[in-house]
Each structure stands twice: as structure tokens, then as C-alpha cells.
Write an enzyme that holds these catalytic residues in place. Structure first.
Site, PDB file in Angstrom:
ATOM      1  N   SER A 131       0.808  -1.219   0.000  1.00 48.05           N
ATOM      2  CA  SER A 131       0.000   0.000   0.000  1.00 48.05           C
ATOM      3  C   SER A 131       0.844   1.273   0.000  1.00 48.05           C
ATOM      4  CB  SER A 131      -0.917   0.016   1.225  1.00 48.05           C
ATOM      5  OG  SER A 131      -0.150  -0.100   2.402  1.00 48.05           O
ATOM      6  N   ASN A 154      -1.643  -2.001  13.668  1.00 50.32           N
ATOM      7  CA  ASN A 154      -3.099  -1.796  13.741  1.00 50.32           C
ATOM      8  C   ASN A 154      -3.450  -0.517  14.501  1.00 50.32           C
ATOM      9  OD1 ASN A 154      -2.971  -4.219  12.511  1.00 50.32           O
ATOM     10  ND2 ASN A 154      -3.891  -5.424  14.157  1.00 50.32           N
ATOM     11  N   THR A 211     -39.859  26.623  -8.772  1.00 49.18           N
ATOM     12  CA  THR A 211     -40.176  25.302  -8.214  1.00 49.18           C
ATOM     13  C   THR A 211     -40.493  24.444  -9.428  1.00 49.18           C
ATOM     14  OG1 THR A 211     -42.530  25.751  -7.956  1.00 49.18           O
ATOM     15  CG2 THR A 211     -41.145  26.291  -6.078  1.00 49.18           C
ATOM     16  N   HIS A 212     -40.099  23.203  -9.386  1.00 48.98           N
ATOM     17  CA  HIS A 212     -40.264  22.294 -10.533  1.00 48.98           C
ATOM     18  C   HIS A 212     -39.599  22.865 -11.791  1.00 48.98           C
ATOM     19  CE1 HIS A 212     -43.457  20.497  -8.004  1.00 48.98           C
ATOM     20  NE2 HIS A 212     -43.756  21.761  -7.759  1.00 48.98           N
ATOM     21  N   SER A 232     -13.803  24.741 -27.163  1.00 49.22           N
ATOM     22  CA  SER A 232     -14.009  23.463 -27.838  1.00 49.22           C
ATOM     23  C   SER A 232     -12.859  23.235 -28.802  1.00 49.22           C
ATOM     24  CB  SER A 232     -15.339  23.490 -28.593  1.00 49.22           C
ATOM     25  OG  SER A 232     -15.333  22.524 -29.628  1.00 49.22           O
ATOM     26  N   LYS A 261     -17.320  28.106 -29.186  1.00 45.19           N
ATOM     27  CA  LYS A 261     -17.817  27.604 -27.911  1.00 45.19           C
ATOM     28  C   LYS A 261     -17.105  28.184 -26.689  1.00 45.19           C
ATOM     29  CE  LYS A 261     -20.634  25.170 -27.163  1.00 45.19           C
ATOM     30  NZ  LYS A 261     -20.678  23.700 -27.021  1.00 45.19           N
ATOM     31  N   ASN A 309     -17.493  26.942 -22.765  1.00 49.26           N
ATOM     32  CA  ASN A 309     -18.213  25.896 -22.025  1.00 49.26           C
ATOM     33  C   ASN A 309     -17.997  25.998 -20.512  1.00 49.26           C
ATOM     34  OD1 ASN A 309     -19.197  24.746 -24.396  1.00 49.26           O
ATOM     35  ND2 ASN A 309     -17.341  23.515 -24.670  1.00 49.26           N
ATOM     36  N   GLU A 312     -19.614  21.571 -14.704  1.00 45.99           N
ATOM     37  CA  GLU A 312     -19.977  20.188 -15.052  1.00 45.99           C
ATOM     38  C   GLU A 312     -19.128  19.187 -14.271  1.00 45.99           C
ATOM     39  OE1 GLU A 312     -21.295  20.351 -19.652  1.00 45.99           O
ATOM     40  OE2 GLU A 312     -19.337  21.176 -19.187  1.00 45.99           O
ATOM     41  N   TYR A 343      -9.118  -5.842  14.031  1.00 49.71           N
ATOM     42  CA  TYR A 343      -8.541  -5.409  12.759  1.00 49.71           C
ATOM     43  C   TYR A 343      -8.667  -6.501  11.696  1.00 49.71           C
ATOM     44  CZ  TYR A 343      -5.357  -3.930   9.128  1.00 49.71           C
ATOM     45  OH  TYR A 343      -4.850  -3.583   7.915  1.00 49.71           O
ATOM     46  N   GLN A 366      -7.544  -1.735   5.061  1.00 46.20           N
ATOM     47  CA  GLN A 366      -6.594  -0.981   4.232  1.00 46.20           C
ATOM     48  C   GLN A 366      -7.323  -0.255   3.086  1.00 46.20           C
ATOM     49  OE1 GLN A 366      -2.540  -2.489   3.502  1.00 46.20           O
ATOM     50  NE2 GLN A 366      -3.115  -2.592   1.361  1.00 46.20           N
ATOM     51  N   LYS A 393      -8.265   3.879   2.740  1.00 47.94           N
ATOM     52  CA  LYS A 393      -7.430   5.049   2.450  1.00 47.94           C
ATOM     53  C   LYS A 393      -7.667   5.687   1.085  1.00 47.94           C
ATOM     54  CE  LYS A 393      -4.214   3.181   5.514  1.00 47.94           C
ATOM     55  NZ  LYS A 393      -5.173   2.059   5.588  1.00 47.94           N
TER      56      LYS A 393
HETATM   57  N1  ARG Z   1      -1.305  -1.075   5.603  1.00 47.39           N
HETATM   58  C1  ARG Z   1      -2.143  -1.580   6.662  1.00 47.39           C
HETATM   59  C2  ARG Z   1      -3.507  -0.838   6.629  1.00 47.39           C
HETATM   60  O1  ARG Z   1      -3.580   0.135   5.968  1.00 47.39           O
HETATM   61  C3  ARG Z   1      -1.481  -1.348   7.983  1.00 47.39           C
HETATM   62  C4  ARG Z   1      -1.917  -2.282   9.047  1.00 47.39           C
HETATM   63  C5  ARG Z   1      -1.436  -3.664   8.759  1.00 47.39           C
HETATM   64  N2  ARG Z   1      -1.784  -4.536   9.830  1.00 47.39           N
HETATM   65  C6  ARG Z   1      -1.746  -5.852   9.680  1.00 47.39           C
HETATM   66  N3  ARG Z   1      -2.095  -6.560  10.713  1.00 47.39           N
HETATM   67  N4  ARG Z   1      -1.406  -6.417   8.565  1.00 47.39           N
HETATM   68  O2  ARG Z   1      -4.448  -1.223   7.246  1.00 47.39           O
END
Ligand code: ARG
Length: 486
Positions: free
Chosen positions: A22, A109, A154-155, A276, A282, A284, A289, A316, A321, A324
Site C-alpha cells: 500500500s 493496527n 419550483t419544478h 471546444s 464555444k 463551455n 460540469e 482489525y 486498508q 485510504k
Molecule cells: N497497511 C495496513 C492498513 O492500511 C497497515 C496495518 C497492517 N496490519 C496488519 N495486521 N497487517 O491497514
């Protein structure tokens, strides 16, 4: 090197790494990871687990890693699974013996939960600053708009005239609720999970209260299982951002309509419009949008996050993960939309003549005729039917409504006067209404509300700055920004 090399033999299969690594996206947590680690090692020293010299070696190494990251000299290794692994690996390279003590009493964790709370707190507060700046733009445009009016719909059918200022501030108040929600989310996430360990706390004498204070959190977790598995704050933040996105989408939609030749209520500034590649004529409204389009993506992030969470047993699970990327993306997207759309609203040229001509259709004042009859003692339902009958007759016989009104014994000249251009909007006098009197008060109230929100934000920003962890404060803060004319 993996962090668990004693337990499993050999390296990770390539496909597993491809699936689970990650660091490409969680590296933006690096600042928070270092802040969390510094608080953690201070806690270890306070509990006597680390000697003072060890603490200072670790703090120096962590600062050095922080500098490498901010100067761009930090090298992520292919074996760094995530940002936590990368920072620990580098600290251990810099301080081999003491570095091996960094992770004492801690798990990734509780570490990742801490980092993500710090990041979310900082990022949401920054966003609040941006939203308030947009509100300041709306306030400025509302103040400048004076007595300009346009049809209220309205509408999507013309209903009654409203002041342009009233219309703009309607969006401003929606944004005020967004600010409120974002700040409330920050207040609710203000709990440190550090010290929960993998899931159950520790046999070592950790001090989660001290660590929480170090990081500027108001409290520590109550339950270690909850601490490492709770991602309510991510879901809440994604909801706040999705709803803010919906508000911005509606504002974008109106700009699309207003800037069309059919409406002709505004012309966009060239810097906030696009051309455009084929059609030379144009101009735009792409920003508007995109504001509309991005909201779909933000709603998707919220739905995805809730689906990720719903089947997870305590505590956990690696599924977490997946919290994120949606969160980071939602923040990035919404920030760009807020800034660009504020530019659109801040620079658009309004066309009052066109707006007012559309609002001056005599039927827009039909309710004023009915209310005139009410003030003369007629029950509203009868008055409504009488005026509706005149409107129908005017349309059917193609006679101007004003002529029928003039000729009607219950309405006459006084009634006809109500249909004159610009009169109807001045008669919306009730609190919160669309006429000049209440809108004047509303502008005052909106101005004061912005002041209150600026102070709320400044208090939060100050708390972040007071936390004895460098780099924990937002880069840009609302404390510096003031309303125009302030
Ligand atoms: N990259 C992991 C996450 O975003 C970190 C925690 C990993 N913990 C584990 N027990 N593998 O959640």
C-alpha cells in the site's frame, strides 16, 4: 525484509505483494506516522521502557526521516510494504540497535488508525478553511448584488421573484451546514487509538493518556478492540464530503443552466471557462460540469466504504486498508472542486436585465393578488380560485392579466399595481424571506455566522499547533482569512 520474517519462511510471492502493498498511496501518511512514532517513543521513555539516551536517538532518527521525506531524498524500497514499514526500516538503518525498539508495545493496527485520524483531522480542517473562503465569495457577491432579482423556481417553472442575494446565500447556508458537519466529524474523531496494540493492549506499562495528549487528542480510546477496528470517522468524513459534493453539484448545475443561451443569466469569466477543440465559437462551463460529475464519484466512495465495513468481525482485518484510497481521493477531488467553483462564482458576470425580465412576468405576482384579497377578508382558498381563474382566462383569451385584474371589482388599480415590474419581490418581508428587508438581515446573520465558524476553526487549529509534534498543523488555516470588507 518483512516485519514478520521470523514466522514465515522465504519472501512474499510477487502476486501477494502486488495485491497488498500500500506504500504507493499510504505514503501521504508519512508526516503523521512520524508524529505518531515520536509520541509513542516519548510514551515508552516516560514509562521507563526506553532510556533517555535511547529516546533522543530515536527522536533524532525520526526527525531525520521526516527531513528526508520532506526534501524528497527519502528512498522507498521495493520491500517496503506500507509507510509504517518504510519509516521503521529507515529508522533502523539510521540507528540499528535502538531502532529495533521503536515498535515496542505497538502494532501497525493501532499505528495506522492513529495516523489516519491525524491525517483526517488535519485535512478536514484545511478543507473547512477552503469552504469558508467559498462562503466569503458568496457573501461578497450577495452584498454586491443589491436589489437585483430573478425568478425563483419550483419544478424548474418560474414561481416567484427572489433577490439574487437570497439565491446565492441559499447555497451559502448549505455550505454552513457542511462546515458544521466537518467540524463535528473532527470533534468526534478526536480520540487516540495508540496503545491499543494489535487488539488487546499490552503487558508493558504503556501510558495511552500521555500519548494521546502528545498528539493533541482530547482523549484516549476506551476499548482496544474498538480502537483498532473503528473506521466510523472515515465513513463520516466520506459522508460529509459526499454531501458537500452534492451541494457543489447543484451549484454547478445552476451555473450550467444560467450560462446557457436559453437562460442567459450570466457569462463566465474566460479563466473559468473552456473552449471546444472543434467548434470555434464555444465557451463551455466545464468547471460546473465537473463539480456535478465528481459528486457521483464521492457518493461511490461512501457507498464503497460502508460496504467494506459492514461484514467485518472485530477487530482489525486487512479489508480496512481499503479505507485510504477513497478517503484520500475524496479529499483531493473536493478540494479542487471547491477552489475552482469558488472562482466561477467569484468572477461570473451576472445579467440583471435578463434575470429581471424573466422574473417580471405578471403571473409571478399571482400570489400577491390572492393575498391582497385575503387582507380584504376573503378566505384564502376562494382568493386562490379567483386569481387562478383570471390567469386561466388571460391565457385562454390572450388578454394581459393586468387588464383582467384592473377590470375586476375586488382587485382594480391596487391589484394592477402589484403586477408592475419589480414590485412583487419587495413584498417578501417575512423573516428569512426573499425580499430586500429580510435579505438585508440575512446578510448580517450570514456574516456573523462566518465569524463564528472562523473562530471555531481557529480553536481547532490552535489545538493542533499546541500539540508538541511538529508538522501537525494544517498548512493553510482559516485563522488568517477574513471576510471581505471586514
Ligand atoms: N497497511 C495496513 C492498513 O492500511 C497497515 C496495518 C497492517 N496490519 C496488519 N495486521 N497487517 O491497514
Amino acid at each position: 525484509m518483512t516485519l514478520w520474517q521470523g514466522r514465515l519462511e522465504g519472501g512474499m510471492a510477487e502476486e501477494v505483494a502486488a495485491l497488498s502493498v500500500s506504500v504507493s498511496f499510504d505514503r501521504c501518511l508519512a508526516v503523521d506516522d512520524i508524529a505518531g512514532s515520536k509520541a509513542h517513543v516519548r510514551g515508552l521513555a516516560k514509562s521507563g521502557i526506553l532510556a533517555e539516551e535511547e529516546l533522543s536517538v530515536l527522536l533524532d532518527a525520526l526527525d531525520r526521516v521526516g527531513e528526508e521525506l520532506s526534501s524528497g531524498t527519502f528512498v522507498f524500497e521495493p520491500t517496503d510494504e506500507d509507510v509504517h514499514t518504510a519509516v521503521e526500516r529507515r529508522v533502523t538503518e539510521l540507528a540499528p540497535d535502538v531502532g529495533a525498539k521503536l515498535h515496542t508495545g505497538r502494532s501497525r493496527n493501532d499505528q495506522v488508525a492513529t495516523d489516519l485520524r491525524l491525517w483526517t483531522r488535519r485535512s478536514l480542517l484545511e478543507l473547512v478553511g477552503e469552504v469558508v473562503r467559498f462562503q466569503e465569495v458568496l457573501l461578497r457577491r450577495a452584498t454586491e448584488a443589491g436589489e437585483v432579482y430573478l425568478p425563483g423556481y419550483t419544478h424548474l417553472q418560474r414561481a416567484q421573484p427572489v433577490l439574487l442575494a437570497h439565491h446565492l446565500l441559499a447555497h451559502g447556508w448549505a455550505l454552513a451546514r457542511d462546515v458544521d458537519r466537518l467540524v463535528a466529524t473532527v470533534e468526534r474523531l478526536d480520540v487516540s487509538p495508540l496503545g491499543a496494540g494489535a487488539l488487546a493492549g499490552s503487558s508493558l506499562p504503556l501510558d495511552p493518556d500521555f500519548v494521546a495528549e502528545q498528539l493533541g487528542f482530547s482523549a484516549r480510546f476506551e476499548n482496544s478492540l474498538d480502537a483498532v477496528s473503528d473506521r466510523d470517522f472515515v465513513a463520516e468524513a466520506l459522508f460529509d464530503l459526499a454531501l458537500l459534493g452534492v451541494h457543489l453539484s447543484r451549484m454547478g448545475e445552476e451555473i450550467v443552466l444560467w450560462s446557457s443561451q436559453e437562460w442567459g443569466f450570466c457569462t463566465l469569466d474566460d479563466a473559468y471557462a473552456t473552449g471546444s477543440s472543434m467548434l470555434p465559437q464555444k465557451k463551455n462551463p466545464d468547471v460546473a460540469e465537473l463539480a456535478r460529475g465528481k459528486s457521483g464519484r464521492l457518493i461511490g466512495h461512501l457507498a464503497g466504504m460502508l460496504a467494506t465495513l459492514k461484514g467485518l468481525p472485530l477487530a482489525y482485518n486487512r479489508d480496512l486498508q481499503e479505507d485510504k484510497e477513497p478517503l484520500f481521493d475524496a479529499l483531493n477531488q473536493i478540494r479542487s472542486v471547491v477552489r475552482a467553483l469558488a472562482g466561477v462564482y467569484g468572477t461570473a458576470e451576472w445579467h440583471p436585465t435578463r434575470m429581471q425580465a424573466s422574473a417580471d412576468e405578471s403571473t409571478s405576482a399571482a400570489i400577491d393578488l390572492a393575498e391582497l384579497l385575503v387582507t380584504r377578508g376573503m378566505p384564502f382558498r376562494r382568493a386562490h380560485a379567483l386569481v387562478a381563474g383570471l390567469v386561466r382566462e388571460s391565457a385562454a383569451r390572450r388578454v394581459p392579466l393586468v387588464e383582467l385584474v384592473q377590470a375586476h371589482p375586488d382587485l382594480g388599480d391596487v391589484g394592477a399595481k402589484l403586477l408592475e415590474p419589480g414590485v412583487a419581490v419587495t413584498r417578501r418581508t417575512t423573516p428569512g424571506g426573499a425580499g430586500p428587508l429580510p435579505v438585508g438581515e440575512q446578510i448580517e446573520r450570514f456574516f456573523r455566522r462566518l465569524d463564528v465558524d472562523r473562530s471555531r476553526l481557529a480553536i481547532h487549529v490552535q489545538t493542533l499547533r499546541a500539540a508538541p509534534v511538529p508538522d501537525a498543523a494544517p498548512a493553510s488555516t482559516l485563522a488568517e482569512s477574513r471576510a471581505p470588507g471586514d
